[in-house]
Design a protein around this motif. Structure first.
Motif, short mmCIF file in Angstrom:
data_model
loop_
_atom_site.label_atom_id
_atom_site.label_comp_id
_atom_site.label_asym_id
_atom_site.label_seq_id
_atom_site.Cartn_x
_atom_site.Cartn_y
_atom_site.Cartn_z
N GLY A 200 -11.91 -3.25 -3.35
CA GLY A 200 -11.00 -2.28 -2.46
C GLY A 200 -11.50 -2.22 -1.12
O GLY A 200 -12.56 -2.61 -0.65
N THR A 201 -10.54 -1.65 -0.21
CA THR A 201 -11.28 -1.25 1.19
C THR A 201 -11.09 0.18 1.25
O THR A 201 -10.18 0.78 0.55
CB THR A 201 -10.36 -2.13 2.31
OG1 THR A 201 -8.89 -1.45 2.41
CG2 THR A 201 -10.36 -3.45 2.16
N THR A 202 -11.61 0.78 2.20
CA THR A 202 -11.30 2.19 2.47
C THR A 202 -11.08 2.54 3.90
O THR A 202 -11.84 2.04 4.83
CB THR A 202 -12.66 2.93 1.88
OG1 THR A 202 -12.74 4.23 2.68
CG2 THR A 202 -14.04 2.14 2.48
N SER A 203 -10.11 3.35 4.16
CA SER A 203 -9.88 3.41 5.70
C SER A 203 -10.93 4.44 6.37
O SER A 203 -11.35 4.13 7.41
CB SER A 203 -8.44 4.15 5.64
OG SER A 203 -8.47 5.53 5.02
N LEU A 204 -11.52 5.31 5.39
CA LEU A 204 -12.46 6.42 5.87
C LEU A 204 -14.03 5.14 6.25
O LEU A 204 -14.53 5.42 7.28
CB LEU A 204 -12.87 7.26 4.86
CG LEU A 204 -14.25 7.98 5.29
CD1 LEU A 204 -13.78 8.79 6.49
CD2 LEU A 204 -14.57 9.24 4.27
N GLY A 205 -13.95 4.40 5.47
CA GLY A 205 -15.42 3.50 5.41
C GLY A 205 -15.26 2.51 6.56
O GLY A 205 -16.20 2.68 7.50
#
Length: 81
Positions: free
Chosen positions: A36-41
């Protein structure tokens, strides 16, 4: 194995979050079947605030580069962009 299939196994799907292409590759090599990807990261890795689209281009770039990985990818497309 497709993304849907990963949700219908005996063990739960653990979906780790990548914040750039290098972290996605590391997670894949660690044995995770999907990333997955993370907008925060993504935002934090670039020193910008999460939300509001500040990491829009970085997220698009991560999604594009992750398409080459041999696993399903779930992209956090903050605000649907």
């Amino acid at each position: 194995m497709g993304f849907l299939d990963l949700h219908h196994r005996d063990a739960p799907l653990i979906l780790p979050d990548a914040w750039d292409h290098a972290s996605a590759v590391v997670l894949l090599r660690a044995g995770f079947p999907a990333i997955g990807t993370t907008s925060l990261g993504v935002a934090a890795a670039r020193g910008v605030p999460d939300a509001g689209g500040a990491a829009r281009e970085a997220t698009r770039s991560l999604a594009a580069s992750s398409r080459r990985l041999p696993c399903p990818i779930s992209v956090d497309i903050e605000d649907g962009y």
